[in-house]
Design a protein around this motif. Structure first.
Motif, PDB file in Angstrom:
ATOM      1  N   ASP A 110     -51.897  -4.176   9.011  1.00 11.15           N
ATOM      2  CA  ASP A 110     -52.759  -5.103   8.275  1.00 11.15           C
ATOM      3  C   ASP A 110     -51.969  -6.134   7.474  1.00 11.15           C
ATOM      4  O   ASP A 110     -52.552  -7.031   6.863  1.00 11.15           O
ATOM      5  N   GLY A 111     -50.632  -6.032   7.453  1.00 10.38           N
ATOM      6  CA  GLY A 111     -49.789  -7.005   6.767  1.00 10.38           C
ATOM      7  C   GLY A 111     -49.716  -6.852   5.266  1.00 10.38           C
ATOM      8  O   GLY A 111     -49.129  -7.687   4.579  1.00 10.38           O
ATOM      9  N   ASN A 112     -50.292  -5.787   4.717  1.00 10.78           N
ATOM     10  CA  ASN A 112     -50.345  -5.615   3.263  1.00 10.78           C
ATOM     11  C   ASN A 112     -49.279  -4.680   2.702  1.00 10.78           C
ATOM     12  O   ASN A 112     -49.283  -4.376   1.508  1.00 10.78           O
ATOM     13  N   TYR A 113     -48.360  -4.232   3.543  1.00  7.80           N
ATOM     14  CA  TYR A 113     -47.310  -3.324   3.094  1.00  7.80           C
ATOM     15  C   TYR A 113     -46.057  -3.596   3.912  1.00  7.80           C
ATOM     16  O   TYR A 113     -46.134  -3.836   5.122  1.00  7.80           O
ATOM     17  N   ASN A 114     -44.901  -3.589   3.262  1.00  5.52           N
ATOM     18  CA  ASN A 114     -43.634  -3.756   3.961  1.00  5.52           C
ATOM     19  C   ASN A 114     -42.666  -2.705   3.447  1.00  5.52           C
ATOM     20  O   ASN A 114     -42.581  -2.469   2.240  1.00  5.52           O
ATOM     21  N   SER A 115     -41.959  -2.066   4.353  1.00  4.30           N
ATOM     22  CA  SER A 115     -40.979  -1.051   3.997  1.00  4.30           C
ATOM     23  C   SER A 115     -39.680  -1.329   4.729  1.00  4.30           C
ATOM     24  O   SER A 115     -39.671  -1.571   5.932  1.00  4.30           O
ATOM     25  N   GLY A 116     -38.570  -1.320   3.968  1.00  3.87           N
ATOM     26  CA  GLY A 116     -37.280  -1.583   4.587  1.00  3.87           C
ATOM     27  C   GLY A 116     -36.152  -1.332   3.617  1.00  3.87           C
ATOM     28  O   GLY A 116     -36.287  -0.577   2.656  1.00  3.87           O
ATOM     29  N   ALA A 117     -35.045  -1.990   3.868  1.00  2.50           N
ATOM     30  CA  ALA A 117     -33.864  -1.800   3.019  1.00  2.50           C
ATOM     31  C   ALA A 117     -32.995  -3.047   3.027  1.00  2.50           C
ATOM     32  O   ALA A 117     -32.922  -3.763   4.024  1.00  2.50           O
ATOM     33  N   TRP A 118     -32.357  -3.281   1.889  1.00  2.12           N
ATOM     34  CA  TRP A 118     -31.280  -4.252   1.777  1.00  2.12           C
ATOM     35  C   TRP A 118     -29.991  -3.519   2.102  1.00  2.12           C
ATOM     36  O   TRP A 118     -29.756  -2.418   1.601  1.00  2.12           O
ATOM     37  N   VAL A 119     -29.172  -4.102   2.933  1.00  3.14           N
ATOM     38  CA  VAL A 119     -27.886  -3.539   3.332  1.00  3.14           C
ATOM     39  C   VAL A 119     -26.826  -4.594   3.031  1.00  3.14           C
ATOM     40  O   VAL A 119     -27.029  -5.776   3.349  1.00  3.14           O
ATOM     41  N   TYR A 120     -25.722  -4.178   2.421  1.00  5.59           N
ATOM     42  CA  TYR A 120     -24.619  -5.097   2.185  1.00  5.59           C
ATOM     43  C   TYR A 120     -23.328  -4.298   2.093  1.00  5.59           C
ATOM     44  O   TYR A 120     -23.367  -3.091   1.848  1.00  5.59           O
ATOM     45  N   PRO A 121     -22.189  -4.935   2.341  1.00  6.08           N
ATOM     46  CA  PRO A 121     -20.924  -4.197   2.311  1.00  6.08           C
ATOM     47  C   PRO A 121     -20.764  -3.428   0.994  1.00  6.08           C
ATOM     48  O   PRO A 121     -20.879  -3.998  -0.089  1.00  6.08           O
ATOM     49  N   GLY A 122     -20.592  -2.127   1.110  1.00  9.21           N
ATOM     50  CA  GLY A 122     -20.402  -1.286  -0.069  1.00  9.21           C
ATOM     51  C   GLY A 122     -21.679  -0.786  -0.715  1.00  9.21           C
ATOM     52  O   GLY A 122     -21.638  -0.134  -1.758  1.00  9.21           O
ATOM     53  N   GLY A 123     -22.852  -1.078  -0.136  1.00  8.91           N
ATOM     54  CA  GLY A 123     -24.075  -0.597  -0.776  1.00  8.91           C
ATOM     55  C   GLY A 123     -25.350  -1.013  -0.084  1.00  8.91           C
ATOM     56  O   GLY A 123     -25.354  -1.415   1.068  1.00  8.91           O
ATOM     57  N   GLY A 124     -26.418  -0.915  -0.850  1.00 12.21           N
ATOM     58  CA  GLY A 124     -27.738  -1.263  -0.355  1.00 12.21           C
ATOM     59  C   GLY A 124     -28.790  -0.525  -1.140  1.00 12.21           C
ATOM     60  O   GLY A 124     -28.471   0.237  -2.060  1.00 12.21           O
ATOM     61  N   TYR A 125     -30.044  -0.762  -0.834  1.00 10.55           N
ATOM     62  CA  TYR A 125     -31.135  -0.069  -1.505  1.00 10.55           C
ATOM     63  C   TYR A 125     -32.414  -0.145  -0.697  1.00 10.55           C
ATOM     64  O   TYR A 125     -32.605  -1.060   0.097  1.00 10.55           O
ATOM     65  N   GLN A 126     -33.279   0.842  -0.914  1.00  8.00           N
ATOM     66  CA  GLN A 126     -34.595   0.895  -0.268  1.00  8.00           C
ATOM     67  C   GLN A 126     -35.557  -0.037  -0.995  1.00  8.00           C
ATOM     68  O   GLN A 126     -35.501  -0.165  -2.226  1.00  8.00           O
ATOM     69  N   SER A 127     -36.440  -0.659  -0.239  1.00  2.00           N
ATOM     70  CA  SER A 127     -37.387  -1.596  -0.832  1.00  2.00           C
ATOM     71  C   SER A 127     -38.734  -1.497  -0.123  1.00  2.00           C
ATOM     72  O   SER A 127     -38.795  -1.484   1.108  1.00  2.00           O
ATOM     73  N   THR A 128     -39.793  -1.430  -0.926  1.00  2.00           N
ATOM     74  CA  THR A 128     -41.150  -1.519  -0.387  1.00  2.00           C
ATOM     75  C   THR A 128     -41.887  -2.616  -1.145  1.00  2.00           C
ATOM     76  O   THR A 128     -41.544  -2.955  -2.279  1.00  2.00           O
ATOM     77  N   MET A 129     -42.897  -3.190  -0.488  1.00  2.00           N
ATOM     78  CA  MET A 129     -43.786  -4.174  -1.113  1.00  2.00           C
ATOM     79  C   MET A 129     -45.206  -3.844  -0.710  1.00  2.00           C
ATOM     80  O   MET A 129     -45.495  -3.661   0.467  1.00  2.00           O
ATOM     81  N   GLN A 130     -46.076  -3.787  -1.705  1.00  2.03           N
ATOM     82  CA  GLN A 130     -47.514  -3.554  -1.491  1.00  2.03           C
ATOM     83  C   GLN A 130     -48.255  -4.772  -2.025  1.00  2.03           C
ATOM     84  O   GLN A 130     -48.097  -5.116  -3.212  1.00  2.03           O
ATOM     85  N   LYS A 131     -49.053  -5.440  -1.175  1.00  2.00           N
ATOM     86  CA  LYS A 131     -49.794  -6.620  -1.632  1.00  2.00           C
ATOM     87  C   LYS A 131     -50.864  -6.195  -2.624  1.00  2.00           C
ATOM     88  O   LYS A 131     -51.646  -5.294  -2.328  1.00  2.00           O
ATOM     89  N   ILE A 132     -50.888  -6.828  -3.785  1.00  2.47           N
ATOM     90  CA  ILE A 132     -51.884  -6.495  -4.814  1.00  2.47           C
ATOM     91  C   ILE A 132     -52.839  -7.656  -5.077  1.00  2.47           C
ATOM     92  O   ILE A 132     -53.852  -7.456  -5.742  1.00  2.47           O
ATOM     93  N   GLN A 133     -52.546  -8.847  -4.590  1.00  2.00           N
ATOM     94  CA  GLN A 133     -53.454  -9.987  -4.727  1.00  2.00           C
ATOM     95  C   GLN A 133     -53.268 -10.922  -3.558  1.00  2.00           C
ATOM     96  O   GLN A 133     -52.202 -11.171  -3.106  1.00  2.00           O
TER      97      GLN A 133
END
Length: 150
Positions: free
Chosen positions: A127-150
């Protein structure tokens, strides 16, 4: 001066050379999750050639506020670049460059140039209202989600 609706602004862009329209599903306000918390808001700049992102988030104890301008580079007297590029300006004085790519339901944001070892890759829900993924970069990274609220 007549104020244009967001629909009128987007309609103008539809008649242009702007592939940035492929990112339409980002328009709105999103709640961040994963390793980051806060909100991001995407909107069209009048004319529909550029998208703005407003970020207010916390990541690894840092409060990050920034604005990003997303669109095609078009230097004086030249044709627009095919890649969707952006420039970020943040509250720490950084200016960061990215390249956006949306293929199917996967959004990739490359740090610097396409093919960079620093990138985000995330998948949108059907439905396009949620995104799940990760930032990756040399030496690190992090998990990221986005939920549309408006």
């Amino acid at each position: 001066m007549e104020k244009k609706s967001n629909d009128q602004t987007v309609a103008q862009a539809t008649n242009s050379n702007t592939g940035v329209r492929s990112l339409e599903l980002l328009i709105g306000t999103w709640q961040l999750g994963g390793d980051a918390s806060g909100t991001v808001r995407y909107e069209w700049l009048e004319g529909g050639f550029f998208m703005l992102q407003h970020v207010d988030m916390k990541l690894f104890g840092n409060h990050i506020v920034c604005v990003e301008v997303i669109g095609h580079m078009k230097p004086f007297g030249q044709e627009a670049d095919e890649q969707i590029r952006s420039k970020v300006y943040d509250n720490a004085g950084n200016t960061l460059d990215y390249v956006y790519e949306l293929e199917g339901n996967t959004l990739t944001i490359w740090g610097g140039e396409k093919g960079s070892p620093a990138f985000f890759s995330g998948t949108f829900s059907e439905d396009g209202n949620y995104n799940s993924g990760a930032w990756v970069y040399p030496g690190g990274g992090y998990q990221s989600t986005m939920q549309k609220i408006q």
